[in-house]
Design a protein around this motif. Structure first.
Motif, PDB file in Angstrom:
ATOM      1  N   GLN A 125       0.867  -1.175   0.000  1.00  0.00           N
ATOM      2  CA  GLN A 125       0.000   0.000   0.000  1.00  0.00           C
ATOM      3  C   GLN A 125       0.903   1.224   0.000  1.00  0.00           C
ATOM      4  N   ASP A 153      -0.451  -4.376  -5.810  1.00  0.00           N
ATOM      5  CA  ASP A 153      -0.731  -3.056  -5.221  1.00  0.00           C
ATOM      6  C   ASP A 153      -2.155  -3.035  -4.698  1.00  0.00           C
ATOM      7  N   LYS A 154      -2.304  -2.777  -3.381  1.00  0.00           N
ATOM      8  CA  LYS A 154      -3.628  -2.681  -2.752  1.00  0.00           C
ATOM      9  C   LYS A 154      -3.887  -1.264  -2.249  1.00  0.00           C
ATOM     10  N   SER A 155      -3.376  -0.268  -2.978  1.00  0.00           N
ATOM     11  CA  SER A 155      -3.510   1.130  -2.539  1.00  0.00           C
ATOM     12  C   SER A 155      -4.868   1.691  -2.956  1.00  0.00           C
ATOM     13  N   ASP A 156      -5.918   0.991  -2.530  1.00  0.00           N
ATOM     14  CA  ASP A 156      -7.264   1.344  -2.954  1.00  0.00           C
ATOM     15  C   ASP A 156      -8.090   1.935  -1.815  1.00  0.00           C
ATOM     16  N   ARG A 160      -5.206   7.598   0.482  1.00  0.00           N
ATOM     17  CA  ARG A 160      -4.522   8.239  -0.651  1.00  0.00           C
ATOM     18  C   ARG A 160      -5.199   9.552  -1.043  1.00  0.00           C
ATOM     19  N   ALA A 167      -7.069   6.168  -5.998  1.00  0.00           N
ATOM     20  CA  ALA A 167      -6.864   4.794  -5.567  1.00  0.00           C
ATOM     21  C   ALA A 167      -6.273   3.977  -6.703  1.00  0.00           C
ATOM     22  N   THR A 168      -5.385   3.053  -6.354  1.00  0.00           N
ATOM     23  CA  THR A 168      -4.807   2.154  -7.358  1.00  0.00           C
ATOM     24  C   THR A 168      -4.852   0.726  -6.849  1.00  0.00           C
ATOM     25  N   GLU A 169      -4.996  -0.195  -7.751  1.00  0.00           N
ATOM     26  CA  GLU A 169      -5.002  -1.615  -7.403  1.00  0.00           C
ATOM     27  C   GLU A 169      -4.606  -2.416  -8.623  1.00  0.00           C
ATOM     28  N   LYS A 199      -8.287  -5.108   2.525  1.00  0.00           N
ATOM     29  CA  LYS A 199      -6.964  -4.509   2.698  1.00  0.00           C
ATOM     30  C   LYS A 199      -5.922  -5.334   1.945  1.00  0.00           C
TER      31      LYS A 199
END
Length: 394
Positions: A125, A153-156, A160, A167-169, A199
């Protein structure tokens, strides 16, 4: 490099090594730094304070990286920090445990970066613009250190947005994880879904707490609320629980838990998995006269910020009151909060209110905390988010 001058009196927290400088502390920005750009921070009298990366959209305007004027954070600096975080956790990875948190944001001196190891795969993340700008370096070093087959990538999550990031995933390195990745924790196997799971896919911060509580479960009937992929349920089964009832509102969580029971050959142990809202189910149990020897309450974060504290306190109180009502006389309540805004003393007070409302007496027999792969930096107490109490209830 852009220089930023702080208001008089606002240098105190920086001198005490706190890694956050809030936007209200800034007196003057000498230039137009881009979000994520490295800047030099000075006190009102032009005394050097620190280096950090800047963001004009975040309430935390500067995240401090280095307090030493001779140590400028560059690519080598980031790689060294990642290496230190990995080396500090290598001893946790063995035949019985192949999952842990590798990087824990500010607590590992890398603000906005979280990395979790799940067997041969990593979930990351990246939550701040400063870390986003270093993403290629971070991914390269993590893969070099771990030999991961894939990094997802779990930056959702909403964090952010505070830095003005979308958000990115998705897959960012190597091969896509399969639908279910098998990991081991405390010798117990878990099939986890990194891609679709909550997560980063699995909560490894309860590793020691699951094992500790399971020691009380032999021959007992346990209720595991917010069971997710079955951490507390499976540990209790492994230690001889007579019966386990697991409750979660997520269909994916219940499906995953059932798969994990088969994976560990626990089918012979009496178990019921219920997809339901936990508060609703606790009321159903109470009305039906159901009682348990052990009740586990491990809810999601009720207080994402201090502004939500009052509402969260009421939610924690109601949940624990309901949990106490379905415990046998002298039964054990294992209750947790993962809200950083709720400190241990506040949590104890909430449990006291819940006991009063439930007409119960409570003894605290153990205090739970987060494990060593979630370290608490002494100058950043905000990193201490997980707390719990093991209570005997009469």
């Amino acid at each position: 490099m852009v220089s930023i001058i702080l208001k008089k009196g606002k240098e105190k927290a920086v001198l005490q090594r706190h890694p956050w400088i809030f936007s209200g502390a800034l007196q003057n920005v000498k230039g137009k730094p881009e979000n994520g750009e490295l800047v030099t921070v000075y006190a009102y009298d032009d005394e050097f304070l620190a280096y950090g990366y800047y963001n004009n959209e975040s309430r935390v305007a500067i995240r401090v990286l280095s307090w030493d004027q001779e140590i400028l954070p560059n690519e080598a600096w980031y790689r060294k920090r990642l290496q230190a975080a990995f080396n500090n956790r290598k001893h946790l990875i063995n035949a019985d445990n192949n999952t842990c948190r590798l990087v824990f944001s500010e607590s590992d001196y890398l603000p906005g970066l979280i990395a979790d190891k799940y067997a041969d795969y990593l979930a990351v993340q990246i939550l701040t613009s400063g870390m986003e700008s270093l993403k290629p370096v971070i991914l390269d070093e993590l893969q070099r250190l771990t030999g991961a087959k894939g990094i997802f990538d779990k930056s959702d999550i909403g964090a952010r947005a505070h830095d003005g990031l979308a958000a990115t995933e998705g897959l960012v390195w190597g091969t896509l994880p399969p639908d279910f990745v098998e990991v081991k924790e405390n010798g117990i196997k878990y099939n986890i879904n990194i891609v679709e799971g909550q997560k980063s896919g699995f909560y490894c911060d309860q590793r020691f707490n699951r094992d500790l509580l399971a020691n009380y479960a032999k021959g007992k009937r346990m209720l595991d609320c917010f069971s997710y992929s079955g951490g507390f349920s499976l540990n209790a089964m492994a230690k001889g629980a007579a019966e386990v009832v697991s409750v979660d509102s997520s269909a994916l969580a219940i499906e995953t838990l059932k798969k994990n029971i088969i994976l560990n050959k626990f089918e012979g142990i009496k178990h019921e998995a219920i997809q339901s809202d936990v508060n609703k189910q606790l009321r159903i149990f109470k009305e039906a006269g159901e009682e348990f020897d052990i009740v586990v309450l491990d809810p999601p974060k009720y207080a994402p910020s201090r502004s939500a504290l009052d509402r969260a306190a009421r939610a924690y109180k109601d949940l624990n009151r309901l949990g106490m009502h379905v415990l046998k006389e002298g039964g054990l309540l294992a209750t947790f909060s993962c809200s950083g805004a709720v400190d241990m003393e506040t949590f104890k007070q909430i449990i006291a209110w819940a006991a009063l409302d439930a007409g119960k007496e409570v003894q605290i027999i153990h205090q739970f905390t987060q494990p060593e792969d979630h370290p608490v930096r002494i100058s950043f107490p905000e990193g201490e988010y997980l707390k719990g109490l093991l209570c005997r209830v009469y």
